[in-house]
Scaffold this active site. Structure first.
Site, mmCIF file in Angstrom:
data_model
loop_
_atom_site.group_PDB
_atom_site.id
_atom_site.type_symbol
_atom_site.label_atom_id
_atom_site.label_comp_id
_atom_site.label_asym_id
_atom_site.label_seq_id
_atom_site.Cartn_x
_atom_site.Cartn_y
_atom_site.Cartn_z
ATOM 1 N N LEU A 1 0.041 -2.122 10.445
ATOM 2 C CA LEU A 1 1.173 -1.982 9.518
ATOM 3 C C LEU A 1 1.155 -3.023 8.407
ATOM 4 C CD1 LEU A 1 4.011 -1.248 12.109
ATOM 5 C CD2 LEU A 1 2.548 0.378 10.880
ATOM 6 N N HIS B 1 4.360 0.427 5.007
ATOM 7 C CA HIS B 1 4.928 1.018 6.221
ATOM 8 C C HIS B 1 6.328 0.451 6.495
ATOM 9 C CE1 HIS B 1 0.480 1.275 7.432
ATOM 10 N NE2 HIS B 1 0.870 2.532 7.471
ATOM 11 N N GLN C 1 -7.683 14.002 12.800
ATOM 12 C CA GLN C 1 -7.604 14.046 11.339
ATOM 13 C C GLN C 1 -8.713 13.238 10.668
ATOM 14 O OE1 GLN C 1 -3.597 12.179 11.351
ATOM 15 N NE2 GLN C 1 -4.308 11.096 9.533
ATOM 16 N N GLY D 1 5.120 8.387 2.787
ATOM 17 C CA GLY D 1 4.814 7.644 1.569
ATOM 18 C C GLY D 1 4.198 8.531 0.497
ATOM 19 N N GLN D 2 4.612 8.296 -0.739
ATOM 20 C CA GLN D 2 3.999 9.007 -1.868
ATOM 21 C C GLN D 2 2.522 8.638 -2.013
ATOM 22 O OE1 GLN D 2 5.659 8.485 -6.016
ATOM 23 N NE2 GLN D 2 3.451 8.374 -6.375
ATOM 24 N N LYS D 3 2.135 7.505 -1.437
ATOM 25 C CA LYS D 3 0.725 7.085 -1.421
ATOM 26 C C LYS D 3 -0.186 8.239 -0.990
ATOM 27 C CE LYS D 3 -2.889 4.281 -0.319
ATOM 28 N NZ LYS D 3 -3.507 4.989 0.759
ATOM 29 N N ASP D 4 0.287 9.023 -0.015
ATOM 30 C CA ASP D 4 -0.472 10.181 0.455
ATOM 31 C C ASP D 4 0.213 11.445 -0.066
ATOM 32 O OD1 ASP D 4 -2.507 8.902 2.429
ATOM 33 O OD2 ASP D 4 -0.608 7.948 2.874
ATOM 34 N N MET E 1 -1.132 -0.640 -1.145
ATOM 35 C CA MET E 1 -1.330 -1.157 0.217
ATOM 36 C C MET E 1 -1.879 -0.058 1.112
ATOM 37 S SD MET E 1 1.646 -3.829 0.947
ATOM 38 C CE MET E 1 1.811 -5.258 -0.114
ATOM 39 N N SER E 2 -2.828 -0.418 1.946
ATOM 40 C CA SER E 2 -3.446 0.539 2.856
ATOM 41 C C SER E 2 -4.007 -0.230 4.041
ATOM 42 C CB SER E 2 -4.594 1.277 2.148
ATOM 43 O OG SER E 2 -5.420 1.921 3.100
HETATM 44 P P1 AMP Z 1 -0.787 5.737 7.708
HETATM 45 O O1 AMP Z 1 -0.537 4.700 8.752
HETATM 46 O O2 AMP Z 1 -1.788 5.329 6.684
HETATM 47 O O3 AMP Z 1 -1.023 7.098 8.292
HETATM 48 O O4 AMP Z 1 0.566 5.850 6.887
HETATM 49 C C1 AMP Z 1 1.801 6.121 7.533
HETATM 50 C C2 AMP Z 1 2.833 6.425 6.473
HETATM 51 O O5 AMP Z 1 2.967 5.303 5.598
HETATM 52 C C3 AMP Z 1 2.438 7.624 5.599
HETATM 53 O O6 AMP Z 1 3.597 8.396 5.307
HETATM 54 C C4 AMP Z 1 1.891 6.945 4.364
HETATM 55 O O7 AMP Z 1 1.988 7.740 3.200
HETATM 56 C C5 AMP Z 1 2.781 5.724 4.273
HETATM 57 N N1 AMP Z 1 2.131 4.686 3.474
HETATM 58 C C6 AMP Z 1 0.869 4.218 3.609
HETATM 59 N N2 AMP Z 1 0.603 3.285 2.669
HETATM 60 C C7 AMP Z 1 1.727 3.184 1.907
HETATM 61 C C8 AMP Z 1 2.083 2.405 0.765
HETATM 62 N N3 AMP Z 1 1.228 1.553 0.200
HETATM 63 N N4 AMP Z 1 3.313 2.557 0.253
HETATM 64 C C9 AMP Z 1 4.200 3.440 0.806
HETATM 65 N N5 AMP Z 1 3.924 4.196 1.889
HETATM 66 C C10 AMP Z 1 2.706 4.075 2.423
#
Ligand code: AMP
Length: 287
Positions: A33, A37, A61, A147-150, A184-185
């Site tokens: 996280l 997140h 996935q 997140g709009q990131k995805d 952020m990722s």
């Molecule tokens: P993930 O753990 O990468 O599967 O992400 C879980 C959730 O967090 C998803 O809805 C993502 O779009 C969101 N998320 C990931 N990175 C970001 C970010 N930098 N800003 C906002 N939301 C994010």
């Protein structure tokens, strides 16, 4: 904060919360996280009485086994961050718990799946759709945060919820960025210092494309301007930089400018062994 590893236990927990008229919020994640997140979790905590966050690195996935194996896993640190953010429950199943039998059901998402991430990561959205559908059934939240990131994932989940009548409100939060613009990722942890130093170029390319569009450039010209920014940085292996409709993710006519609908500039590129994606959304052109 309570931690559940079993499907039946998280289901019983949120069923009890609903029965006492508590509003249940849900944030699905794959862990490792970061502030993006945690922003989703804080939004959920502000809007709900009971918030569940899931951490599950969903094997179905990942189209690339090396990416799955290298995906960062830090559940103890994650749990501490979630508790601090006010999350009430963590659902932390393992793969055998989520998939006691190999699922035979396949979801597909039509034209949303044939472009961008769908085209470059075969099977990715089928995996995302399946796990999100299962999680929404298990947690049965009133609202869920993404997140709009995805961006394409949001479109896929919106379609899933609409087509299958899930009784959940989808909430989308803006992308949280590092001060230098890098989205952020969890995968950023795997960048070498040299790769991390050039990674913000990805956002710069999006910004150059966005600025060109806002100044009246055609889609093709704006896209070329963004691609030029990336081409100047040899560390990137670019998969795509495109200008698309922000809801359908379909490419826009190259010889026209901004349409009267929301537009997104989307990018995917490899930096060494790490694949990064990002996007910016532009409002509809004023008519
Ligand atoms: P993930 O753990 O990468 O599967 O992400 C879980 C959730 O967090 C998803 O809805 C993502 O779009 C969101 N998320 C990931 N990175 C970001 C970010 N930098 N800003 C906002 N939301 C994010």
């Amino acid at each position: 904060m309570q931690t559940f590893t079993q499907r039946a236990d998280v289901r019983a927990f949120t069923t009890a919360a609903r029965q006492t008229r508590q509003r249940v919020g849900f944030v699905p994640t794959m862990g490792a996280l970061h502030a993006g997140h945690l922003d989703l979790v804080r939004r959920a905590v502000a809007a709900c009485d009971m918030v569940v966050t899931s951490i599950f690195v969903n094997p179905r996935q990942f189209n690339n086994p090396a990416d799955l194996a290298a995906y960062p896993r830090v559940p103890d640190a994650d749990a501490a961050l979630l508790a601090e953010a006010g999350c009430h429950a963590l659902f932390l199943p393992d793969a055998a718990e989520m998939y006691p039998a190999v699922p035979q059901t396949t979801l597909s998402f039509g034209s949303l799946e044939t472009v961008l991430e769908g085209a470059h990561r075969p099977g990715h959205f089928a995996g995302v759709g399946l796990v999100v559908a299962k999680l929404l059934h298990l947690v049965a939240p009133h609202a869920a945060w993404f997140g709009q990131k995805d961006l394409q994932q949001v479109a896929v989940i919106r379609q899933l919820v609409r087509d299958l009548d899930f009784d959940v409100a989808l909430e989308v939060a803006p992308t949280t960025r590092e001060p230098d613009g890098l989205a952020m990722s969890s995968r950023n942890r795997r960048l070498s210092p040299q790769e991390r130093a050039v990674a913000p170029t990805l956002y710069r390319a999006l910004d150059v494309t966005r600025t060109a569009l806002l100044r009246g450039a055609t889609v093709a010209a704006a896209q070329a301007a963004g691609q030029e920014v990336l081409a100047a940085e040899p560390a990137f292996q670019v998969e795509y930089l495109e200008v698309v409709d922000a809801n359908t993710l379909q490419a826009l006519p190259p010889d026209e400018g901004l349409p009267p609908t929301e537009t997104a500039v989307v990018v995917a590129a490899h930096l060494g062994a790490v694949r990064l994606i990002d996007n910016v959304v532009l409002p509809p052109a004023l008519s």
